[in-house]
Design a protein around this motif. Structure first.
Motif, PDB file in Angstrom:
ATOM      1  N   LYS A   1       5.234   6.076   2.717  1.00 64.92           N
ATOM      2  CA  LYS A   1       5.298   7.518   2.973  1.00 64.92           C
ATOM      3  C   LYS A   1       6.460   7.867   3.898  1.00 64.92           C
ATOM      4  CE  LYS A   1       0.591   8.772   2.015  1.00 64.92           C
ATOM      5  NZ  LYS A   1      -0.667   9.258   2.485  1.00 64.92           N
TER       6      LYS A   1
ATOM      7  N   ASN B   1       0.853  -1.179   0.000  1.00 63.54           N
ATOM      8  CA  ASN B   1       0.000   0.000   0.000  1.00 63.54           C
ATOM      9  C   ASN B   1       0.898   1.241   0.000  1.00 63.54           C
ATOM     10  OD1 ASN B   1      -1.494   2.258   1.132  1.00 63.54           O
ATOM     11  ND2 ASN B   1      -3.082   0.774   1.664  1.00 63.54           N
ATOM     12  N   SER B   2       0.549   2.241  -0.778  1.00 63.15           N
ATOM     13  CA  SER B   2       1.384   3.446  -0.869  1.00 63.15           C
ATOM     14  C   SER B   2       1.563   4.134   0.488  1.00 63.15           C
ATOM     15  CB  SER B   2       0.815   4.429  -1.893  1.00 63.15           C
ATOM     16  OG  SER B   2      -0.476   4.858  -1.510  1.00 63.15           O
TER      17      SER B   2
END
Length: 82
Positions: free
Chosen positions: A62, A57-58
């Protein structure tokens, strides 16, 4: 520097990982599963992300400054017929 690293358990990736950790870089190392281990001894472990690359998942990426992509197709079993 905060680095995302693919291929961290391969020969080149393991050596890069050891060097980057020795220079106090923060590494998020991606590997397929927890049984996949670096080819060389690491005095300090990175933060491991145990997932296939298409499952990430992006949000998990982060805050990192760069990606170093060292994952590659292997000629070794079981990946030699991909």
């Amino acid at each position: 520097m905060k680095i995302i690293l693919t291929g961290a358990t391969g020969f080149i990736g393991s050596n890069f990982l050891k060097h980057a950790i020795s220079k106090n870089h923060q590494i998020l190392a991606i590997r397929r599963n927890k049984n996949s281990q670096p080819k060389i001894y690491l005095e300090k472990e990175p933060l491991w992300l145990n997932k296939e690359i298409d499952e990430i998942n992006s949000d998990e990426l982060k805050g990192y400054e760069c990606v170093i992509h060292l994952a590659a197709h292997s000629a070794n079993t079981p990946y030699d017929n991909i």
